[in-house]
Design a protein around this motif. Structure first.
Motif, PDB file in Angstrom:
ATOM      1  N   ASP A 148       0.828  -1.206   0.000  1.00 16.58           N
ATOM      2  CA  ASP A 148       0.000   0.000   0.000  1.00 16.58           C
ATOM      3  C   ASP A 148       0.866   1.262   0.000  1.00 16.58           C
ATOM      4  O   ASP A 148       0.585   2.239  -0.710  1.00 16.58           O
ATOM      5  N   VAL A 151       2.527   1.802  -3.387  1.00 14.13           N
ATOM      6  CA  VAL A 151       1.530   2.252  -4.362  1.00 14.13           C
ATOM      7  C   VAL A 151       1.233   3.729  -4.162  1.00 14.13           C
ATOM      8  O   VAL A 151       1.229   4.527  -5.109  1.00 14.13           O
ATOM      9  N   GLN A 152       0.994   4.113  -2.922  1.00  8.91           N
ATOM     10  CA  GLN A 152       0.558   5.480  -2.625  1.00  8.91           C
ATOM     11  C   GLN A 152       1.672   6.513  -2.780  1.00  8.91           C
ATOM     12  O   GLN A 152       1.446   7.603  -3.311  1.00  8.91           O
ATOM     13  N   TYR A 153       2.875   6.174  -2.321  1.00 10.14           N
ATOM     14  CA  TYR A 153       3.923   7.191  -2.245  1.00 10.14           C
ATOM     15  C   TYR A 153       5.015   7.057  -3.304  1.00 10.14           C
ATOM     16  O   TYR A 153       5.764   8.002  -3.551  1.00 10.14           O
ATOM     17  N   GLY A 222      -3.288  -0.947  -6.747  1.00 12.50           N
ATOM     18  CA  GLY A 222      -3.874  -0.797  -5.423  1.00 12.50           C
ATOM     19  C   GLY A 222      -5.039  -1.726  -5.174  1.00 12.50           C
ATOM     20  O   GLY A 222      -5.548  -1.779  -4.051  1.00 12.50           O
TER      21      GLY A 222
END
Length: 299
Positions: A148, A151-153, A222
C-alpha cells in the motif's frame, strides 16, 4: 500437463514478452510458470532451489514487464516456531522486491493470504476488518501495508491477492488436502487420522487460482482481491469426498488436537474479483479431488 490454455490466461499474457516469478519452484509458482510458458511468455524463474534469496539478491528486472511475487515461507504451525524467519522473508523480502520494482518501473502482483483472523461475519469480503491471529498472517499483513505504501507514495503498480485454501497437484503433504489423500491412497495405512474433523475452510483448486492471478494483472493498481470458491467444507467432509473420489473406504478419526487460535469457519466473498475480471471458479471440489488423486498415481 496443460493441454489447452484458458482464454483468461491468454489475454493478459499477450501483452507480455518477459515476466519474473519469485517462488517459481513452489506449489503455486510452478503451476503459474507452466501456464505462462504454455501461453508463450518468457519466464524468469526465481526460487530458493535455483539459488535466489529474496532477502538478499537483486532481481534481474531488465526487460521484465511484470513480476509475480510468490516467494515466501508458508505454514501456520511453522510460523509459530519461527516468527522472525517468517517476518524477514514475507514482510522484509516483499519490501525488497517492491523497492526493486520502484527502481525499475516494474509492475507487481503480490500473493498474500487469509489475514482476517476470526470472522465477524460470513462470507468475508475484502473490506472485512483485518486481524492477523498467527505469525504467518501477521507477516503477510505487514507485507500488504508495504505494498500500500509503495503504491501510494512511490507510484508502484501493484495488485494484491488474498489466497484462501488452495489445493492441487504438487502441493506438499504438509498441507491438509494432500495429507488426507495420501493417507487414503496408502494401502498400508488402515485409518485416516487428522488432528481435528471440525474446522471448515474455503478450498479452491490450483487451476482456478492461476486463472485469477492472470486475470487480475490488468486490474487498477492498489486493487486487493480474495481468491476462493465461496464454499466451506469441514475436514470430515474433505475426507469423505476424497474417499468417494478415490473409490476407497477407510475408517477415519480425529486425535482431538485443536490448533492454536483455530478458526471454525472461513468462506471467501469473491464478488469484487468476479465484477472486476469476470473470473469464476470452474473446478468443483469433487473434480479437483479427482484431479489430485490422478496426479498421485491413482486412476
Amino acid at each position: 500437463m496443460i493441454t489447452s490454455v484458458p482464454q483468461s490466461s491468454v489475454e493478459p499474457a499477450r501483452r507480455w514478452k518477459r515476466v519474473a516469478v519469485t517462488g517459481a519452484s513452489g506449489f503455486v509458482g510452478s503451476h503459474l510458470v507452466q501456464r505462462l510458458q504454455t501461453a508463450g511468455v518468457e519466464v524468469l524463474e526465481l526460487s530458493r532451489s535455483r539459488g535466489f534469496d529474496v532477502c538478499r539478491d537483486e532481481l534481474p528486472l531488465e526487460g521484465v514487464d511484470r513480476i509475480f511475487h510468490l516467494a515466501g515461507l508458508t505454514g501456520v504451525p511453522s510460523a509459530w516456531e519461527q516468527p522472525l524467519n517468517f517476518f524477514e522473508t514475507n514482510a522484509l523480502g516483499t519490501m525488497r522486491v517492491l523497492d526493486q520494482c520502484r527502481r525499475h518501473g516494474c509492475a507487481i502482483t503480490f500473493l498474500s493470504a487469509y489475514i482476517y483472523g476470526l470472522p465477524r461475519h460470513l462470507p468475508i469480503a475484502e473490506d472485512h476488518p483485518v486481524s492477523a491471529n498467527n505469525p504467518y498472517a501477521f507477516s503477510k499483513r505487514i507485507a500488504e501495508e508495504v505494498c500500500d505504501f509503495f503504491v501510494q507514495y512511490y507510484g508502484v503498480s501493484c495488485v494484491t491477492l488474498r489466497l484462501f485454501n488452495t489445493y492441487g497437484p504438487l502441493q506438499s503433504p504438509d498441507f491438509l488436502v494432500p495429507f488426507i489423500v495420501g493417507q487414503i491412497l496408502d494401502r498400508g495405512q488402515p485409518t485416516v487420522e487428522v488432528k481435528d474433523l471440525a474446522p471448515k475452510r474455503d478450498y479452491i483448486y490450483i487451476d482456478d487460482v492461476i486463472d485469477a492471478i492472470l486475470a487480475t494483472s490488468t486490474a487498477p493498481s492498489g486493487s486487493v482481491f480474495n481468491i476462493g470458491s465461496g464454499f466451506a467444507y469441514s475436514v470430515e467432509e474433505i475426507i469423505q469426498a476424497a474417499m468417494a473420489a478415490a473409490g476407497v473406504e477407510k475408517p477415519y478419526r480425529s486425535i482431538e488436537q485443536r490448533r492454536r487460535n483455530e478458526i471454525d469457519c472461513v468462506v471467501a466473498d469473491t464478488t469484487a474479483l468476479r465484477f472486476a475480471t469476470g473470473w469464476e471458479p470452474h473446478i468443483s471440489l469433487v473434480t479437483g479431488l479427482r484431479k489430485l488423486i490422478e496426479s498421485m498415481g491413482q486412476p
